[in-house]
Design a protein around this motif. Sequence first.
Motif, PDB file in Angstrom:
ATOM      1  N   LEU A  68       0.823  -1.207   0.000  1.00 35.98           N
ATOM      2  CA  LEU A  68       0.000   0.000   0.000  1.00 35.98           C
ATOM      3  C   LEU A  68       0.860   1.261   0.000  1.00 35.98           C
TER       4      LEU A  68
ATOM      5  N   THR B  96      -1.682   6.337   3.222  1.00 35.61           N
ATOM      6  CA  THR B  96      -2.143   5.020   3.667  1.00 35.61           C
ATOM      7  C   THR B  96      -2.510   5.057   5.137  1.00 35.61           C
TER       8      THR B  96
ATOM      9  N   GLN C 157      -6.746   0.945   6.302  1.00 38.03           N
ATOM     10  CA  GLN C 157      -6.542   0.322   4.992  1.00 38.03           C
ATOM     11  C   GLN C 157      -5.625  -0.897   5.100  1.00 38.03           C
TER      12      GLN C 157
ATOM     13  N   THR D  16      -7.623  -3.760   6.614  1.00 35.97           N
ATOM     14  CA  THR D  16      -8.526  -4.339   5.620  1.00 35.97           C
ATOM     15  C   THR D  16      -7.764  -5.209   4.628  1.00 35.97           C
TER      16      THR D  16
END
Length: 200
Positions: free
Chosen positions: A31, A40, A44, A47
């Motif tokens: 990410l 980021t 996130q 998840t």
Amino acid sequence: MSSTAERPTLGLRERKKARTRASIQAHALRLFRAQGYQATTVEQIITAAEVSETTFFRYFPTKEDVVLQDDFDPVIVATLLEQPPELSPVQAIRRVLRAHFASLAPEQAEEMLQRLTLVVAEPALRAAMLDQNTRTMRLIADGLAERAGRPPTDLAVRAVAGAVIGVLMAALEAWVDDPAGDLPAIVDAALGHLERGLTL
């Protein structure tokens, strides 16, 4: 920084924890590469890694820790204690780090370089790394003290540990100036300079 050399076999629970931790870091780094560190969020990462918030914070108290934390320091200190007593402290540390870098699998080396690149690029990570360097210096001092039969609070022990950390930071700066350079070779050359007495 974790080495595969001479590592004891882990139990099932430890292996599962190691896999979870590695998975969170891998998703976080992906990410960070895709959308940037600042953009980021922890949510996130949670998840993407398919873990709970509780699990994330059990392994990484902060987002910075996802980049900075690894298992390298304890392994390096343990290996330091195995070095022949006739080696000087700097010679022993140089030998340990040379072996450590050589033992890294390609994917481990790549992950380490990704994390270091992030640290260099992000002011928040650079600031957090100062605290980590202090902890690493204390770990190295503990290893040097045990090896020399001195207390870890001995000024000479602290001075050597601090010098090693300073040299490693200088090596990282040199690598930042030349990202195509060979980081293990830069570290080894810098420690060689320390071993020779830091003459100019």
